[in-house]
Write an enzyme that holds these catalytic residues in place. Structure first.
Site, PDB file in Angstrom:
ATOM      1  N   ARG A 157      33.903  72.222  53.910  1.00 26.57           N
ATOM      2  CA  ARG A 157      34.406  72.042  52.490  1.00 26.57           C
ATOM      3  C   ARG A 157      35.619  72.292  51.854  1.00 26.57           C
ATOM      4  O   ARG A 157      35.881  72.774  50.946  1.00 26.57           O
ATOM      5  CB  ARG A 157      32.893  72.353  51.824  1.00 26.57           C
ATOM      6  CG  ARG A 157      31.621  71.850  51.984  1.00 26.57           C
ATOM      7  CD  ARG A 157      31.473  70.270  51.785  1.00 26.57           C
ATOM      8  NE  ARG A 157      30.142  70.093  52.177  1.00 26.57           N
ATOM      9  CZ  ARG A 157      29.884  69.670  53.188  1.00 26.57           C
ATOM     10  NH1 ARG A 157      30.856  69.491  54.225  1.00 26.57           N
ATOM     11  NH2 ARG A 157      28.800  69.149  53.625  1.00 26.57           N
ATOM     12  N   SER A 225      25.443  69.217  45.662  1.00 26.46           N
ATOM     13  CA  SER A 225      25.130  70.716  45.836  1.00 26.46           C
ATOM     14  C   SER A 225      26.122  71.798  44.715  1.00 26.46           C
ATOM     15  O   SER A 225      27.330  71.542  44.802  1.00 26.46           O
ATOM     16  CB  SER A 225      25.475  70.925  47.208  1.00 26.46           C
ATOM     17  OG  SER A 225      25.054  70.126  47.888  1.00 26.46           O
ATOM     18  N   GLU A 321      30.476  74.980  44.945  1.00 30.29           N
ATOM     19  CA  GLU A 321      30.995  73.936  45.486  1.00 30.29           C
ATOM     20  C   GLU A 321      31.489  73.171  44.781  1.00 30.29           C
ATOM     21  O   GLU A 321      32.746  72.446  44.977  1.00 30.29           O
ATOM     22  CB  GLU A 321      30.113  73.428  46.469  1.00 30.29           C
ATOM     23  CG  GLU A 321      30.525  72.005  47.112  1.00 30.29           C
ATOM     24  CD  GLU A 321      29.703  71.517  48.112  1.00 30.29           C
ATOM     25  OE1 GLU A 321      29.016  72.150  48.669  1.00 30.29           O
ATOM     26  OE2 GLU A 321      29.719  70.305  47.885  1.00 30.29           O
TER      27      GLU A 321
END
Ligand SMILES: Cc1cc2nc3c(=O)[nH]c(=O)nc-3n(C[C@H](O)[C@H](O)[C@H](O)COP(=O)(O)OP(=O)(O)OC[C@H]3O[C@@H](n4cnc5c(N)ncnc54)[C@H](O)[C@@H]3O)c2cc1C
Length: 333
Positions: A157, A225, A321
């Site tokens: 990520r 998320s 995130e």
């Protein structure tokens, strides 16, 4: 030419749909507008990984550059896509043409231009596996530049673009899709697919799993998320295992351990827990939702409450995130 609008309703430009307005927004549809991008502008695509906590006082650029070009080579297809194209529509379009590889990444909301930013991933695949070039406007050098995969510094990520949010505006992403297709079935419910497996089987399964598990942002506003899955040292993990023997975890290439953040939150019985209009989703603890009347303060308080409880119980600091923005720019938890 100049498409700057004032007091734009941002609830329509991010999937968490908090009430917020932008004073100044530029919809970037063509390269001729690049020199109009204000130096301090923040860039968004589909707003599915971004939460506007308050009215945004800085300029915004919303990337809407379209176009898909496919060129066939001997053993692969070169696919060049405008940054403003919708990611899931691209996955469907390629599957329809028999160009496979992205099926595990179906139904991820947002734009193609944002995909390299956090190296989107799901069900054992990451977009970095297929990217061959990223074309971007360099706001420091005032020129168009190209990034080869190694220059993108892709990680979990993560990428150079995520590390430098004010530097580049991604305009186009190029993918190489091999003709020799290999299914990726190592994750969760994909393992149960009967062989021989076709790309469309994976596509349909991923869509079915995601539709059952994740709230549809069009119905229940959310940003996917909320926290990253934390990566911890093996010694810390060994200690945790003594107290939590069923903790879901994955080995990482450097020997550290990736832990499922959703499990950490769920194990504290936080599903459904709410502060104001912000709540932990009842089915998927890693997703925070706007139950209709949330404001930025609710989201921050809920996120910080979860973070504090997780730290107290497991000694792990969860990182966001999603990108959280207040009046002036990025906010850290
Ligand atoms: C229901 C749901 C499920 C999700 N599932 C997943 C998942 O499985 N895996 C996953 O990885 N993500 C997932 N996400 C997160 C999100 O879909 C991805 O991060 C997606 O790539 C965001 O795209 P966007 O266009 O909406 O980005 P935005 O939210 O608009 O922007 C995200 C970041 O990218 C930057 N950015 C956007 N466009 C550009 C550009 N053209 N140039 C430079 N910077 C840019 C922004 O500055 C920001 O930092 C999910 C989100 C939701 C709501």
């Amino acid at each position: 030419m100049n498409e700057i609008e004032t007091f734009y309703d941002l609830s329509t430009l991010h999937t968490f749909r908090l009430p917020a307005k932008a004073e100044n927004i530029l919809f970037l549809t063509q390269q001729e507008q690049l020199t109009e991008i204000p130096a301090d502008a923040y860039v968004i695509g589909g707003g599915s990984n971004t939460i506007f906590l308050n009215d945004f006082k800085k300029p915004l650029v919303c990337v809407r550059i379209t176009g898909i070009e496919i060129v066939e080579a001997d053993d692969h297809w070169n696919v060049k896509v405008g940054a403003g194209e919708n990611w899931h529509e691209l996955v469907l379009c390629l599957n329809d043409k028999g160009i496979n590889g992205l099926e595990n990444l179906a139904l991820i909301p947002g734009t193609v231009g944002a995909a390299p930013v956090q190296n989107i991933g799901a069900y054992g695949r990451e977009v970095a596996e297929f990217i061959t070039n990223v074309t971007a406007w360099d706001r420091r050098q005032h020129k168009v530049v190209n990034f080869k995969p190694i220059d993108c510094k892709f990680g979990y990520r993560d990428s150079i673009f995520k590390q430098n949010p004010m530097r580049w505006v991604i305009l186009k992403v190029e993918f190489s899709m091999p003709k020799a297709w290999q299914p990726e079935l190592s994750y969760g419910e994909l393992k149960a697919l009967d062989s021989p497996v076709l790309p469309t089987d994976i596509l349909n399964k991923v869509i079915a799993i995601r539709s059952a598990k994740l709230p549809d942002p069009a119905i229940t506003p959310n940003a996917g998320s909320f926290f990253k899955n934390p990566i911890i040292a093996r010694a810390h993990f060994a200690e945790l295992l003594q107290h939590f023997p069923t903790i879901p975890h994955f080995d990482t290439p450097n020997g550290d351990i990736k832990i499922a953040a959703g499990w950490l939150i769920d194990n504290l019985n936080l599903k459904g827990f709410a502060i104001g209009g912000a709540a932990v989703h009842t089915k998927q603890a890693l997703v925070l939702v706007n139950s209709g009347n949330a404001i930025g303060k609710d989201v921050l308080e809920l996120a910080r409450h979860i973070q504090a409880l997780v730290f107290k119980n497991y000694g792990i600091k969860l990182e966001a995130e999603v990108r959280l923005l207040d009046e002036k720019g990025l906010v850290s938890l």
